[in-house]
Design an enzyme around this catalytic site. Structure first.
Site, PDB file in Angstrom:
ATOM      1  N   LYS A   1       0.813  -1.213   0.000  1.00 49.46           N
ATOM      2  CA  LYS A   1       0.000   0.000   0.000  1.00 49.46           C
ATOM      3  C   LYS A   1       0.845   1.261   0.000  1.00 49.46           C
ATOM      4  CE  LYS A   1      -4.460  -1.494   1.748  1.00 49.46           C
ATOM      5  NZ  LYS A   1      -5.494  -1.368   2.767  1.00 49.46           N
TER       6      LYS A   1
ATOM      7  N   LYS B   1      -5.025  -9.952  -6.975  1.00 48.08           N
ATOM      8  CA  LYS B   1      -6.305 -10.220  -6.314  1.00 48.08           C
ATOM      9  C   LYS B   1      -7.372  -9.205  -6.721  1.00 48.08           C
ATOM     10  CE  LYS B   1      -6.157  -7.765  -2.006  1.00 48.08           C
ATOM     11  NZ  LYS B   1      -6.296  -7.641  -0.602  1.00 48.08           N
TER      12      LYS B   1
ATOM     13  N   LYS C   1     -10.715  -3.347  -4.577  1.00 49.74           N
ATOM     14  CA  LYS C   1     -11.433  -2.090  -4.851  1.00 49.74           C
ATOM     15  C   LYS C   1     -10.512  -1.052  -5.464  1.00 49.74           C
ATOM     16  CE  LYS C   1     -12.811  -2.502  -0.077  1.00 49.74           C
ATOM     17  NZ  LYS C   1     -13.626  -2.203   1.021  1.00 49.74           N
TER      18      LYS C   1
HETATM   19  P1  AMP Z   1     -11.140  -4.951   3.087  1.00 50.18           P
HETATM   20  O1  AMP Z   1     -12.155  -4.484   2.147  1.00 50.18           O
HETATM   21  O2  AMP Z   1      -9.747  -4.854   2.585  1.00 50.18           O
HETATM   22  O3  AMP Z   1     -11.343  -4.431   4.479  1.00 50.18           O
HETATM   23  O4  AMP Z   1     -11.387  -6.522   3.181  1.00 50.18           O
HETATM   24  C1  AMP Z   1     -12.491  -7.075   3.856  1.00 50.18           C
HETATM   25  C2  AMP Z   1     -12.378  -8.565   3.886  1.00 50.18           C
HETATM   26  O5  AMP Z   1     -12.462  -9.092   2.560  1.00 50.18           O
HETATM   27  C3  AMP Z   1     -11.048  -9.093   4.464  1.00 50.18           C
HETATM   28  O6  AMP Z   1     -11.289 -10.241   5.257  1.00 50.18           O
HETATM   29  C4  AMP Z   1     -10.252  -9.458   3.243  1.00 50.18           C
HETATM   30  O7  AMP Z   1      -9.326 -10.465   3.505  1.00 50.18           O
HETATM   31  C5  AMP Z   1     -11.357  -9.935   2.293  1.00 50.18           C
HETATM   32  N1  AMP Z   1     -10.967  -9.765   0.894  1.00 50.18           N
HETATM   33  C6  AMP Z   1     -10.709  -8.620   0.235  1.00 50.18           C
HETATM   34  N2  AMP Z   1     -10.382  -8.853  -1.055  1.00 50.18           N
HETATM   35  C7  AMP Z   1     -10.438 -10.211  -1.216  1.00 50.18           C
HETATM   36  C8  AMP Z   1     -10.204 -11.091  -2.313  1.00 50.18           C
HETATM   37  N3  AMP Z   1      -9.868 -10.632  -3.527  1.00 50.18           N
HETATM   38  N4  AMP Z   1     -10.363 -12.415  -2.115  1.00 50.18           N
HETATM   39  C9  AMP Z   1     -10.725 -12.900  -0.903  1.00 50.18           C
HETATM   40  N5  AMP Z   1     -10.954 -12.134   0.177  1.00 50.18           N
HETATM   41  C10 AMP Z   1     -10.817 -10.799   0.037  1.00 50.18           C
END
Ligand code: AMP
Ligand code: TRP
Length: 333
Positions: free
Chosen positions: A114, A198, A201
């Site tokens: 990041k 991956k 967003k």
């Molecule tokens: P965040 O939006 O980064 O706070 O992520 C929220 C949750 O979604 C966390 O548990 C991440 O590990 C999961 N997550 C985010 N992107 C992915 C992805 N591409 N595949 C699987 N899990 C994800």
């Protein structure tokens, strides 16, 4: 054993299929097992580690809450709240920051990713982000933390921080090192454009992901354009290492239909790719469109969403205040 579950999602807008399949879908399953006590947090303090517009932040906090509810979380069964409403999270992060070591944080790959090339310009908050995450978890004595694969390293750090605090303050077992709950298969949903990165967003291309609020036509288009290769659908699980995009789509299909990947391969092996894509699109429309619709409906009732968060914060505050008071006493305040 009764499990105490804690997890968090950042309110940074546009929740996507990776968030749903990697995290929120599991939150719902865990909640529906009566033996578990679940706490799900909209981690707004984490989101300001990178610059946010204040009006958009407020909207995104509500949107993430709406996505929780639309996906099946129930504020009667789980505690649902936003992090900044419970002051103990920040207080705990300060205390835990004082037992965490610079060297530990410097090894965090998410920070490296990041912060990018110019680390000097990254916020201090981004650097100590995993300490706040440890505070979130340890304040509630969470035993299990469902997350996507990308958060595994942060959970290992959380365990180290808990053990160091217990050791430094001679308070054995006071902070409880949690276990991660990570899906065995397809814990990481990949981009529709590149099977090696991956789904995220922050990807500039909207066609790299399915957002939970995408309309039907957009989903159809995105799957049509999703990257594949010239070969037919594979018949066996082996040798897909060099076909990551294909493996990812098969994974998405399997999780969404709650079936084993081998069954998916048996169903589609050797068949035309377009047939598989049609079925995948149908499945996505069937599972995702109703969630998106519900999110949009819920967003019309801001008062209702705010009420869920306020009630949840009250319950969370009771638990967290008690733990932080004990922690302060141990430290000597
Ligand atoms: P965040 O939006 O980064 O706070 O992520 C929220 C949750 O979604 C966390 O548990 C991440 O590990 C999961 N997550 C985010 N992107 C992915 C992805 N591409 N595949 C699987 N899990 C994800
Ligand atoms: N860091 C997590 C992410 O980006 C979000 C998060 C914050 C979290 N605090 C947490 C996840 C506590 C689990 C437990 O996805």
């Amino acid at each position: 054993m009764n499990k105490k579950i804690f997890s968090g999602v950042q309110p940074t807008g546009n929740l996507h299929l990776g968030n749903y399949l990697g995290a929120i879908k599991n939150f719902v399953q865990l909640q529906n097992d009566k033996k578990n006590n679940c706490i799900y947090c909209v981690v707004d303090l984490h989101s300001i580690t990178v610059k946010q517009d204040s009006k958009t932040l407020k909207k995104n906090i509500r949107e993430t809450t709406a996505a929780f509810i639309a996906s099946g979380l129930d504020s009667e069964k789980s505690i649902i709240f936003n992090q900044s409403a419970v002051p103990a999270h920040s207080e705990g992060a300060w205390i835990l920051g004082c037992v965490s070591r610079m060297g530990w944080l410097s090894r965090m790959t998410q920070f490296k990713e990041k912060a990018g090339k110019d680390k000097e310009k990254a916020s201090v908050g981004l650097y100590i982000y995993p300490v706040l995450m440890a505070s979130d978890i340890l304040l509630y004595d969470a035993t299990h933390v469902p997350v996507g694969d990308d958060q595994k390293q942060h959970l290992e750090l959380c365990r180290d921080i808990a053990q160091k605090f217990n050791h430094d303050f001679m308070s054995p077992n006071f902070l409880k090192p949690p276990e991660p709950l990570i899906q065995k298969e397809f814990a990481r949903i990949m981009s529709l454009k590149d099977g090696n990165s991956k789904m995220s967003k922050s990807d500039p291309s909207d066609f790299s992901r399915i957002n939970l609020t995408d309309e039907k036509d957009l989903i159809i288009n995105k799957i049509k354009k999703a990257k594949t290769d010239a070969m037919p659908m594979p018949e066996s699980t082996d040798n897909l290492d060099d076909r990551p995009e294909v493996l990812n789509l098969l994974g998405i299909y399997s999780i969404l239909s709650n079936q084993n990947i081998n069954k998916t391969k048996a169903d589609f092996g050797g068949k035309n790719f377009s047939l598989f894509k049609d079925q995948l699109t149908e499945l996505l429309i069937d599972k995702i469109i109703p969630i998106g619709k519900k999110i949009k409906d819920l967003l019309k009732d801001e008062k209702y969403l705010d009420e869920i968060l306020n009630k949840g914060a009250e319950k969370a505050d009771k638990l967290a205040s008690k733990k932080i008071e004990e922690m302060k006493t141990i430290v000597g305040f």
